[in-house]
Design a protein around this motif. Structure first.
Motif, PDB file in Angstrom:
ATOM      1  N   GLU A  64       0.857  -1.187   0.000  1.00 14.79           N
ATOM      2  CA  GLU A  64       0.000   0.000   0.000  1.00 14.79           C
ATOM      3  C   GLU A  64       0.894   1.238   0.000  1.00 14.79           C
ATOM      4  O   GLU A  64       2.130   1.132   0.098  1.00 14.79           O
ATOM      5  N   ALA A  65       0.278   2.389  -0.126  1.00 19.40           N
ATOM      6  CA  ALA A  65       1.022   3.641  -0.099  1.00 19.40           C
ATOM      7  C   ALA A  65       1.831   3.740   1.188  1.00 19.40           C
ATOM      8  O   ALA A  65       1.367   3.354   2.259  1.00 19.40           O
ATOM      9  N   GLY A  66       3.055   4.232   1.056  1.00 15.03           N
ATOM     10  CA  GLY A  66       3.928   4.376   2.209  1.00 15.03           C
ATOM     11  C   GLY A  66       4.834   3.191   2.443  1.00 15.03           C
ATOM     12  O   GLY A  66       5.702   3.231   3.319  1.00 15.03           O
ATOM     13  N   ARG A  67       4.644   2.116   1.669  1.00  8.00           N
ATOM     14  CA  ARG A  67       5.497   0.940   1.790  1.00  8.00           C
ATOM     15  C   ARG A  67       6.311   0.760   0.507  1.00  8.00           C
ATOM     16  O   ARG A  67       5.942   1.284  -0.552  1.00  8.00           O
ATOM     17  N   THR A  68       7.406   0.039   0.621  1.00 12.22           N
ATOM     18  CA  THR A  68       8.325  -0.148  -0.507  1.00 12.22           C
ATOM     19  C   THR A  68       8.457  -1.628  -0.821  1.00 12.22           C
ATOM     20  O   THR A  68       8.661  -2.454   0.075  1.00 12.22           O
ATOM     21  N   VAL A  69       8.331  -1.972  -2.111  1.00 10.55           N
ATOM     22  CA  VAL A  69       8.500  -3.351  -2.560  1.00 10.55           C
ATOM     23  C   VAL A  69       9.579  -3.397  -3.628  1.00 10.55           C
ATOM     24  O   VAL A  69       9.614  -2.555  -4.530  1.00 10.55           O
ATOM     25  N   VAL A  70      10.485  -4.345  -3.510  1.00  3.75           N
ATOM     26  CA  VAL A  70      11.549  -4.569  -4.493  1.00  3.75           C
ATOM     27  C   VAL A  70      11.152  -5.755  -5.358  1.00  3.75           C
ATOM     28  O   VAL A  70      10.833  -6.832  -4.839  1.00  3.75           O
ATOM     29  N   ASP A  71      11.169  -5.555  -6.667  1.00  2.23           N
ATOM     30  CA  ASP A  71      10.805  -6.589  -7.634  1.00  2.23           C
ATOM     31  C   ASP A  71      12.087  -7.133  -8.256  1.00  2.23           C
ATOM     32  O   ASP A  71      12.732  -6.462  -9.057  1.00  2.23           O
ATOM     33  N   LEU A  72      12.471  -8.357  -7.873  1.00  4.94           N
ATOM     34  CA  LEU A  72      13.730  -8.954  -8.325  1.00  4.94           C
ATOM     35  C   LEU A  72      13.553  -9.660  -9.661  1.00  4.94           C
ATOM     36  O   LEU A  72      12.579 -10.393  -9.853  1.00  4.94           O
ATOM     37  N   GLY A  73      14.512  -9.488 -10.567  1.00  8.36           N
ATOM     38  CA  GLY A  73      14.417 -10.123 -11.876  1.00  8.36           C
ATOM     39  C   GLY A  73      13.160  -9.685 -12.579  1.00  8.36           C
ATOM     40  O   GLY A  73      12.392 -10.502 -13.094  1.00  8.36           O
ATOM     41  N   GLY A  87      -0.108   1.164  -4.974  1.00  7.89           N
ATOM     42  CA  GLY A  87       0.250   2.426  -4.340  1.00  7.89           C
ATOM     43  C   GLY A  87       1.589   2.384  -3.637  1.00  7.89           C
ATOM     44  O   GLY A  87       2.110   3.427  -3.221  1.00  7.89           O
ATOM     45  N   ALA A  88       2.174   1.191  -3.475  1.00  7.38           N
ATOM     46  CA  ALA A  88       3.496   1.072  -2.859  1.00  7.38           C
ATOM     47  C   ALA A  88       4.560   1.623  -3.802  1.00  7.38           C
ATOM     48  O   ALA A  88       4.386   1.626  -5.027  1.00  7.38           O
ATOM     49  N   GLU A  89       5.661   2.080  -3.231  1.00  8.96           N
ATOM     50  CA  GLU A  89       6.811   2.447  -4.056  1.00  8.96           C
ATOM     51  C   GLU A  89       7.448   1.158  -4.571  1.00  8.96           C
ATOM     52  O   GLU A  89       7.749   0.250  -3.791  1.00  8.96           O
ATOM     53  N   VAL A  90       7.640   1.067  -5.875  1.00  4.95           N
ATOM     54  CA  VAL A  90       8.187  -0.150  -6.487  1.00  4.95           C
ATOM     55  C   VAL A  90       9.578   0.145  -7.026  1.00  4.95           C
ATOM     56  O   VAL A  90       9.781   1.122  -7.751  1.00  4.95           O
ATOM     57  N   ILE A  91      10.527  -0.699  -6.686  1.00  2.00           N
ATOM     58  CA  ILE A  91      11.878  -0.626  -7.239  1.00  2.00           C
ATOM     59  C   ILE A  91      12.112  -1.914  -8.011  1.00  2.00           C
ATOM     60  O   ILE A  91      12.106  -3.007  -7.430  1.00  2.00           O
ATOM     61  N   ALA A  92      12.270  -1.810  -9.314  1.00  2.00           N
ATOM     62  CA  ALA A  92      12.454  -2.968 -10.185  1.00  2.00           C
ATOM     63  C   ALA A  92      13.943  -3.201 -10.404  1.00  2.00           C
ATOM     64  O   ALA A  92      14.667  -2.295 -10.827  1.00  2.00           O
ATOM     65  N   VAL A  93      14.398  -4.415 -10.124  1.00  2.00           N
ATOM     66  CA  VAL A  93      15.804  -4.791 -10.285  1.00  2.00           C
ATOM     67  C   VAL A  93      15.893  -5.798 -11.423  1.00  2.00           C
ATOM     68  O   VAL A  93      15.239  -6.846 -11.388  1.00  2.00           O
ATOM     69  N   GLU A  94      16.695  -5.494 -12.446  1.00  2.81           N
ATOM     70  CA  GLU A  94      16.808  -6.368 -13.615  1.00  2.81           C
ATOM     71  C   GLU A  94      18.225  -6.284 -14.183  1.00  2.81           C
ATOM     72  O   GLU A  94      18.687  -5.199 -14.538  1.00  2.81           O
ATOM     73  N   PRO A  95      18.938  -7.427 -14.290  1.00  4.55           N
ATOM     74  CA  PRO A  95      20.325  -7.394 -14.752  1.00  4.55           C
ATOM     75  C   PRO A  95      20.513  -7.300 -16.260  1.00  4.55           C
ATOM     76  O   PRO A  95      21.559  -6.849 -16.725  1.00  4.55           O
ATOM     77  N   VAL A  96      19.533  -7.749 -17.050  1.00  3.64           N
ATOM     78  CA  VAL A  96      19.705  -7.802 -18.505  1.00  3.64           C
ATOM     79  C   VAL A  96      19.327  -6.444 -19.105  1.00  3.64           C
ATOM     80  O   VAL A  96      18.190  -5.988 -18.970  1.00  3.64           O
ATOM     81  N   PRO A 108       7.475   4.316 -17.139  1.00  2.01           N
ATOM     82  CA  PRO A 108       8.338   5.460 -16.817  1.00  2.01           C
ATOM     83  C   PRO A 108       8.189   5.940 -15.379  1.00  2.01           C
ATOM     84  O   PRO A 108       9.073   6.627 -14.865  1.00  2.01           O
ATOM     85  N   GLY A 109       7.094   5.591 -14.713  1.00  2.00           N
ATOM     86  CA  GLY A 109       6.889   6.024 -13.337  1.00  2.00           C
ATOM     87  C   GLY A 109       7.504   5.120 -12.293  1.00  2.00           C
ATOM     88  O   GLY A 109       7.441   5.423 -11.099  1.00  2.00           O
ATOM     89  N   VAL A 110       8.097   4.004 -12.723  1.00  2.64           N
ATOM     90  CA  VAL A 110       8.693   3.041 -11.793  1.00  2.64           C
ATOM     91  C   VAL A 110      10.205   3.193 -11.795  1.00  2.64           C
ATOM     92  O   VAL A 110      10.817   3.368 -12.855  1.00  2.64           O
ATOM     93  N   ARG A 111      10.804   3.127 -10.624  1.00  2.59           N
ATOM     94  CA  ARG A 111      12.261   3.201 -10.529  1.00  2.59           C
ATOM     95  C   ARG A 111      12.865   1.866 -10.952  1.00  2.59           C
ATOM     96  O   ARG A 111      12.489   0.807 -10.442  1.00  2.59           O
ATOM     97  N   VAL A 112      13.768   1.908 -11.914  1.00  6.32           N
ATOM     98  CA  VAL A 112      14.377   0.706 -12.475  1.00  6.32           C
ATOM     99  C   VAL A 112      15.876   0.774 -12.250  1.00  6.32           C
ATOM    100  O   VAL A 112      16.506   1.792 -12.547  1.00  6.32           O
ATOM    101  N   THR A 113      16.437  -0.301 -11.714  1.00  2.33           N
ATOM    102  CA  THR A 113      17.866  -0.322 -11.440  1.00  2.33           C
ATOM    103  C   THR A 113      18.497  -1.608 -11.946  1.00  2.33           C
ATOM    104  O   THR A 113      17.848  -2.658 -11.981  1.00  2.33           O
ATOM    105  N   ALA A 114      19.768  -1.509 -12.334  1.00  2.00           N
ATOM    106  CA  ALA A 114      20.526  -2.697 -12.721  1.00  2.00           C
ATOM    107  C   ALA A 114      21.001  -3.404 -11.456  1.00  2.00           C
ATOM    108  O   ALA A 114      21.296  -2.780 -10.444  1.00  2.00           O
TER     109      ALA A 114
END
Length: 279
Positions: A64-73, A87-96, A108-114
């Motif tokens: 929910e809003a105010g919480r953070t979830v990390v999406d692996l792969g 509504g949670a903050e999503v951080i997407a982690v993807e190596p490829v 474009p609204g989601v934070r994406v990181t290698a």
């Protein structure tokens, strides 16, 4: 707030692993190379997930809003876009790189990181939940689990999600038989249930909770063929080998009433959802 430094891209292959700059982190060759080649087809031909599965996880983790979830792969963001709806903050982690670029373009609204599941580059205790959709079987489990434990705040949760073929349908069973027959011996599989043992043998985790939903994917015969070619171990083949696989898949589809001569087809999956809580 979670943030990640730039993380090195896939560099080169050695054996069946694609090595990253960090000596302890590897990506299986089939995933590292196959998904580079097939990122566009992967996004186009693969199913999403039932909203009921998202709702279950949103309540259980919770998201929910105010919480953070990390999406692996995170791949091209098939599940990431659903997580963002909570509504949670999503951080997407993807190596490829190719998958990551496609994800960033679509969301474009989601934070994406290698990064990898074993070395995300994210700070300690930055997540209320970690999710791996269609990806946990690719990870080096001990290292990935240690990384999840590092990322989670007290009481945080890990969720594992897979779409698997519903092989009670004859043409789908024959289709999956091709996938299995062509797979190299070391290819990880979501059907390997051995991941459960890591949680029964490791202190600090709750029992595994699980739910399963039918997931009917409206698609076309053409995209069913493309779904096969986007499979990591098929995508690494040379063009002539891929063409032989394509012909074999087309022959299977032509041999069943449900798919013979039809442009549109319903491809049945089962969505399997598991979650555990950090004590």
């Amino acid at each position: 707030m979670c943030c990640s430094p730039a993380f090195p891209q896939v560099r080169y292959a050695r054996g069946h692993r694609v090595l990253l700059a960090s000596a302890r982190v590897t990506v299986h060759h089939a995933a590292g190379v196959g998904y580079q080649r097939a990122a566009g087809v992967y996004e186009r031909s693969r199913p999403s997930y039932p909203m009921a599965a998202l709702a279950e996880l949103a309540d259980a983790l919770p998201l929910e809003a105010g919480r953070t979830v990390v999406d692996l792969g995170a791949g091209t963001g098939k599940f990431t876009r659903l997580l963002a709806l909570t509504g949670a903050e999503v951080i997407a982690v993807e190596p490829v790189t190719e998958m990551r670029e496609r994800l960033a373009e679509l969301l474009p609204g989601v934070r994406v990181t290698a990064g990898t599941a074993e070395a995300t580059g994210l700070p300690d205790g930055c997540a209320d939940a970690v999710v791996a959709a269609q990806s946990w079987h690719w990870f080096q489990e001990e290292e990935a689990l240690a990384e999840v434990e590092r990322l989670l705040r007290p009481g945080g949760s890990l969720a594992l999600v897979w779409n698997t073929y519903d092989t009670s349908v004859p043409w789908v069973r024959d289709y999956q038989d091709i996938v299995f027959r062509l797979a190299p011996r070391d290819l990880p599989s979501p059907l390997d249930d051995g991941w459960r043992k890591a949680f029964t043998d490791r202190a600090g985790w709750s029992r595994v909770h699980e739910r399963h939903w039918p997931n009917l994917h409206s698609t076309t015969v053409s995209d069913v063929v493309e779904r096969m070619t986007s499979s990591s171990h098929i995508a690494v083949m040379d063009p002539a080998e891929q063409e032989r696989v394509r012909a074999e898949v087309e022959a299977v589809l032509a041999g069943h009433d449900a798919t013979r001569g039809n442009a549109a087809v319903e491809m049945p999956y089962t969505t399997d959802v598991y979650w555990v809580r950090r004590r």
